[in-house]
Design a protein around this motif. Sequence first.
Motif, PDB file in Angstrom:
ATOM      1  N   VAL A 147       0.845  -1.191   0.000  1.00 41.31           N
ATOM      2  CA  VAL A 147       0.000   0.000   0.000  1.00 41.31           C
ATOM      3  C   VAL A 147       0.881   1.243   0.000  1.00 41.31           C
ATOM      4  O   VAL A 147       2.091   1.174   0.253  1.00 41.31           O
ATOM      5  N   THR A 148       0.262   2.376  -0.283  1.00 42.72           N
ATOM      6  CA  THR A 148       0.944   3.665  -0.209  1.00 42.72           C
ATOM      7  C   THR A 148       0.187   4.552   0.768  1.00 42.72           C
ATOM      8  O   THR A 148      -1.037   4.487   0.877  1.00 42.72           O
ATOM      9  N   ASP A 149       0.932   5.392   1.465  1.00 43.05           N
ATOM     10  CA  ASP A 149       0.319   6.302   2.423  1.00 43.05           C
ATOM     11  C   ASP A 149       1.275   7.460   2.640  1.00 43.05           C
ATOM     12  O   ASP A 149       2.460   7.375   2.310  1.00 43.05           O
ATOM     13  N   TYR A 150       0.757   8.559   3.204  1.00 43.72           N
ATOM     14  CA  TYR A 150       1.605   9.705   3.495  1.00 43.72           C
ATOM     15  C   TYR A 150       2.595   9.358   4.599  1.00 43.72           C
ATOM     16  O   TYR A 150       2.277   8.605   5.524  1.00 43.72           O
ATOM     17  N   ALA A 151       3.793   9.911   4.469  1.00 43.72           N
ATOM     18  CA  ALA A 151       4.849   9.615   5.439  1.00 43.72           C
ATOM     19  C   ALA A 151       4.435  10.028   6.846  1.00 43.72           C
ATOM     20  O   ALA A 151       4.670   9.300   7.811  1.00 43.72           O
ATOM     21  N   ASN A 152       3.786  11.175   6.975  1.00 46.05           N
ATOM     22  CA  ASN A 152       3.256  11.636   8.259  1.00 46.05           C
ATOM     23  C   ASN A 152       2.196  12.688   7.988  1.00 46.05           C
ATOM     24  O   ASN A 152       1.930  13.042   6.828  1.00 46.05           O
ATOM     25  N   ASP A 153       1.595  13.197   9.058  1.00 39.68           N
ATOM     26  CA  ASP A 153       0.487  14.148   8.907  1.00 39.68           C
ATOM     27  C   ASP A 153       0.947  15.520   8.441  1.00 39.68           C
ATOM     28  O   ASP A 153       0.111  16.347   8.054  1.00 39.68           O
ATOM     29  N   ASP A 154       2.243  15.793   8.479  1.00 39.99           N
ATOM     30  CA  ASP A 154       2.757  17.111   8.098  1.00 39.99           C
ATOM     31  C   ASP A 154       3.483  17.083   6.756  1.00 39.99           C
ATOM     32  O   ASP A 154       4.309  17.956   6.484  1.00 39.99           O
ATOM     33  N   SER A 155       3.208  16.080   5.941  1.00 33.45           N
ATOM     34  CA  SER A 155       3.956  15.947   4.698  1.00 33.45           C
ATOM     35  C   SER A 155       3.039  15.508   3.569  1.00 33.45           C
ATOM     36  O   SER A 155       2.021  14.839   3.782  1.00 33.45           O
ATOM     37  N   PHE A 156       3.401  15.925   2.346  1.00 34.44           N
ATOM     38  CA  PHE A 156       2.721  15.446   1.151  1.00 34.44           C
ATOM     39  C   PHE A 156       3.479  14.291   0.500  1.00 34.44           C
ATOM     40  O   PHE A 156       3.042  13.763  -0.513  1.00 34.44           O
ATOM     41  N   ASP A 157       4.626  13.938   1.069  1.00 31.80           N
ATOM     42  CA  ASP A 157       5.412  12.822   0.537  1.00 31.80           C
ATOM     43  C   ASP A 157       4.757  11.502   0.913  1.00 31.80           C
ATOM     44  O   ASP A 157       4.370  11.294   2.065  1.00 31.80           O
ATOM     45  N   GLN A 158       4.634  10.638  -0.062  1.00 36.37           N
ATOM     46  CA  GLN A 158       4.063   9.328   0.190  1.00 36.37           C
ATOM     47  C   GLN A 158       5.176   8.285   0.349  1.00 36.37           C
ATOM     48  O   GLN A 158       6.260   8.421  -0.206  1.00 36.37           O
ATOM     49  N   GLU A 159       4.865   7.260   1.104  1.00 36.11           N
ATOM     50  CA  GLU A 159       5.781   6.148   1.316  1.00 36.11           C
ATOM     51  C   GLU A 159       5.080   4.849   0.933  1.00 36.11           C
ATOM     52  O   GLU A 159       3.862   4.784   0.811  1.00 36.11           O
ATOM     53  N   ILE A 160       5.873   3.807   0.763  1.00 36.79           N
ATOM     54  CA  ILE A 160       5.357   2.485   0.417  1.00 36.79           C
ATOM     55  C   ILE A 160       5.441   1.605   1.657  1.00 36.79           C
ATOM     56  O   ILE A 160       6.460   1.603   2.356  1.00 36.79           O
ATOM     57  N   PHE A 161       4.365   0.854   1.926  1.00 39.45           N
ATOM     58  CA  PHE A 161       4.312  -0.015   3.093  1.00 39.45           C
ATOM     59  C   PHE A 161       3.826  -1.405   2.683  1.00 39.45           C
ATOM     60  O   PHE A 161       3.107  -1.564   1.697  1.00 39.45           O
ATOM     61  N   ILE A 162       4.230  -2.390   3.481  1.00 45.76           N
ATOM     62  CA  ILE A 162       3.758  -3.771   3.318  1.00 45.76           C
ATOM     63  C   ILE A 162       2.850  -4.068   4.499  1.00 45.76           C
ATOM     64  O   ILE A 162       3.262  -3.943   5.659  1.00 45.76           O
ATOM     65  N   LYS A 163       1.598  -4.447   4.230  1.00 42.06           N
ATOM     66  CA  LYS A 163       0.604  -4.668   5.269  1.00 42.06           C
ATOM     67  C   LYS A 163       0.097  -6.108   5.220  1.00 42.06           C
ATOM     68  O   LYS A 163      -0.017  -6.707   4.155  1.00 42.06           O
ATOM     69  N   ARG A 164      -0.227  -6.636   6.372  1.00 42.31           N
ATOM     70  CA  ARG A 164      -0.747  -7.999   6.439  1.00 42.31           C
ATOM     71  C   ARG A 164      -2.217  -8.027   6.052  1.00 42.31           C
ATOM     72  O   ARG A 164      -2.943  -7.022   6.170  1.00 42.31           O
ATOM     73  N   VAL A 165      -2.669  -9.175   5.597  1.00 45.26           N
ATOM     74  CA  VAL A 165      -4.088  -9.447   5.395  1.00 45.26           C
ATOM     75  C   VAL A 165      -4.511 -10.327   6.558  1.00 45.26           C
ATOM     76  O   VAL A 165      -4.064 -11.474   6.675  1.00 45.26           O
ATOM     77  N   LYS A 166      -5.360  -9.798   7.412  1.00 46.05           N
ATOM     78  CA  LYS A 166      -5.708 -10.491   8.645  1.00 46.05           C
ATOM     79  C   LYS A 166      -6.420 -11.807   8.385  1.00 46.05           C
ATOM     80  O   LYS A 166      -6.146 -12.819   9.050  1.00 46.05           O
ATOM     81  N   ASP A 167      -7.335 -11.822   7.435  1.00 43.41           N
ATOM     82  CA  ASP A 167      -8.093 -13.032   7.124  1.00 43.41           C
ATOM     83  C   ASP A 167      -7.942 -13.351   5.640  1.00 43.41           C
ATOM     84  O   ASP A 167      -8.480 -12.631   4.793  1.00 43.41           O
ATOM     85  N   PRO A 168      -7.211 -14.404   5.296  1.00 46.54           N
ATOM     86  CA  PRO A 168      -7.044 -14.745   3.871  1.00 46.54           C
ATOM     87  C   PRO A 168      -8.352 -15.056   3.164  1.00 46.54           C
ATOM     88  O   PRO A 168      -8.433 -14.931   1.942  1.00 46.54           O
TER      89      PRO A 168
END
Length: 703
Positions: A147-168
């Motif tokens: 997924v992609t999301d903003y680095a923090n609440d004070d930035s417009f820079d986005q970062e890439i993250f790896i997230k788990r799927v809780k229920d396959p």
Amino acid sequence: MTTFSDLDQEKAMQADDRIIAEAKRRFDYAETYEAHTRQLELEDLKFAYGDSDNQWQWPKDIQDRLDKRVRLTINKARQHCLQVINDAKQNKSSIKVRPTGNGATFKAAEIWEGLIRHIEYQSSAQAVYGYASKFQVYAGVGYWRVVTDYANDDSFDQEIFIKRVKDPKSVYLDPNLVELDALDAKWAFVFDDMPKEDFDEQYPDFRQVASRSTLSTSSQSWIKDKSVRVAEYFRCVPKSDKLLHMTDPATKQRNIVRASKIYDEQLRQQIIDDPSTVVRDIVDTQVEWYLICGDQIVDRRKWPGRYIPIVRLLGDEIEIDSRLERSGHIRYLKDPQRMYNYMSSANVEFTALQGKTPYIAPKQAVEKNLNDWRMANQKNFSVLTYEHVDEEGNQIPAPQRQEPPAVGEAFIQGLQIAQQEMMMASGQYEESFGQRSQAISGKAINERERQGDNATYHFIDQLGISITATGKIIMDLVPKIYDVPRVTKILAQDGTESDVTINPHNTVAYLQQRSKDGKDIENIFNPNVGKYWVQADIGPAYATQRQEAFNAISQIITANKELSLIVGDLLFKSADFPMADKIAERLERMVPAQAKGEGATPQEQEMQANMQALTKDLQTLLADNAKLKIQLKGKDEMRDIDSYKALTERMSILFREHQVTPKDIAAMLHDLMKEEHRVSLQPVVDANDPALEKDAAEEQAQS
């Protein structure tokens, strides 16, 4: 009167209706295709977590038949699965990047690896991989997301993250995909139950849509007491494009670009019409994302990457007679586990039903001291008396001690057979669990352990395939997310962090330059340049490798203590106790320069000494040569020849003594002659016979 905006809105609603209809059709196809295997996967998962309370390892019909009889659950199958899961956690994976062309470099590949490693670190990716591995081994399939999301609440820079799927079970992928990494999927669904308050807050205009018809034909309402079910729908839309091998009007160089990347329509058409341009029609992919609740689209956006960002981790999958069969490690352990549970329960029941009274005696024999006989199993009496004759003088039989309860041999053998069959079904024997076995030699034990690893290696292999797919998704996303110059962190394999400047406008993949203040060296990286190959390398974690290195170097130094002065600093660099790095720094200063590759070898030192001596002698000879030229000027020609003969002989002897090659002589003479032309000969002239000065003055006057 219908306005333009009304027509526009009507077209948008018709487009949404088509997407909803497409989503329903596709979900019905996926749900029907996977219905059989999903039911078995759920049963496998419950079986893996079976215990005496939930009774998930006992089939319902057997439970009804046994009713209140003993039903024990000795869950050994889960331990067989944990061997695979925890082995994958210990042998952590790392994504390796290799340059393949188009301006790619090895240094840029290292930057790629560090950037991906940083994304994994800030996402706690190893925990995500481990969580998916549980479902892979227990049920046959697990998932995680990019997924992609903003680095923090004070930035417009986005970062890439790896997230788990809780229920396959919440994920449905395109059944027509072919590749094991599932990157060729054309569509996918991810379902989620959002808290009702969160849904109402985020989508206040759609509070009533959740109770309408849904994607699933088996459920007419997705709304519950405290949650609302939403579906994320990914779809790949083909985009026609042209690949141009063209001449850049600005640089006059031949480049390969996509026509869609040339934003000036007039220039684009001009390049396409150019006879020197080679044009090839291609089909690209645009991934669209929709959030569906009920029968309406409540949110939408375009995904920047070309892959659906869902990574599948398979266990064992095959299609037989058009029916999908998917399983994990637990599937083939269920029958031996049930047999073990049944034998354990029957043995306990058999033993429990046996008599526990230690004595059998006639009532008249123990009637007078009945209290002592009743306490015989609690107190140690030295003597227990009984009445041996009755009132009529007849003999009363003595009390008889009974045999202790016996264990059923058939059940014990059944337990042993069940355990053996469980090991045969899993391929994991005693050595895999650290137990002693009949194999007594180290080689035999290692061979049995290797057999156990081979039996379950397909799970580790699939993990490598899925992590490789994750690397491909990230490398496809990075140029789109890091689309403006910015500084980000990269992570080395040993955990050290450093900064890198990502500049998509740079002309090369990697460049080093000094910072504006001139104090630091900046690493400039352009992810748009070059092609790279991605592979997951699964092996011991870096901490494990470090400990192995410490043990190996320790053994080497123990065998040869003289090596401690050469490799002692490396020993403490691989140690992880406090102040080890300080000790390594001090020892490194004591390491000879030659051992570190910084000084010259003994042969090189000898050659350098010979060269220095030769250079000094040649300088002396050239100075003498200059004097002779001046002194012999206007003298007898024979003296000139004799002097030069003597000089030549001296140089020959000098060359033989120092064993200098002709190539070395040529190079030194070249340098010395240049030096000679830069040096004035006037001091030499002044140091010679005054008569020579007179001759020179007369010659100058005549000229």
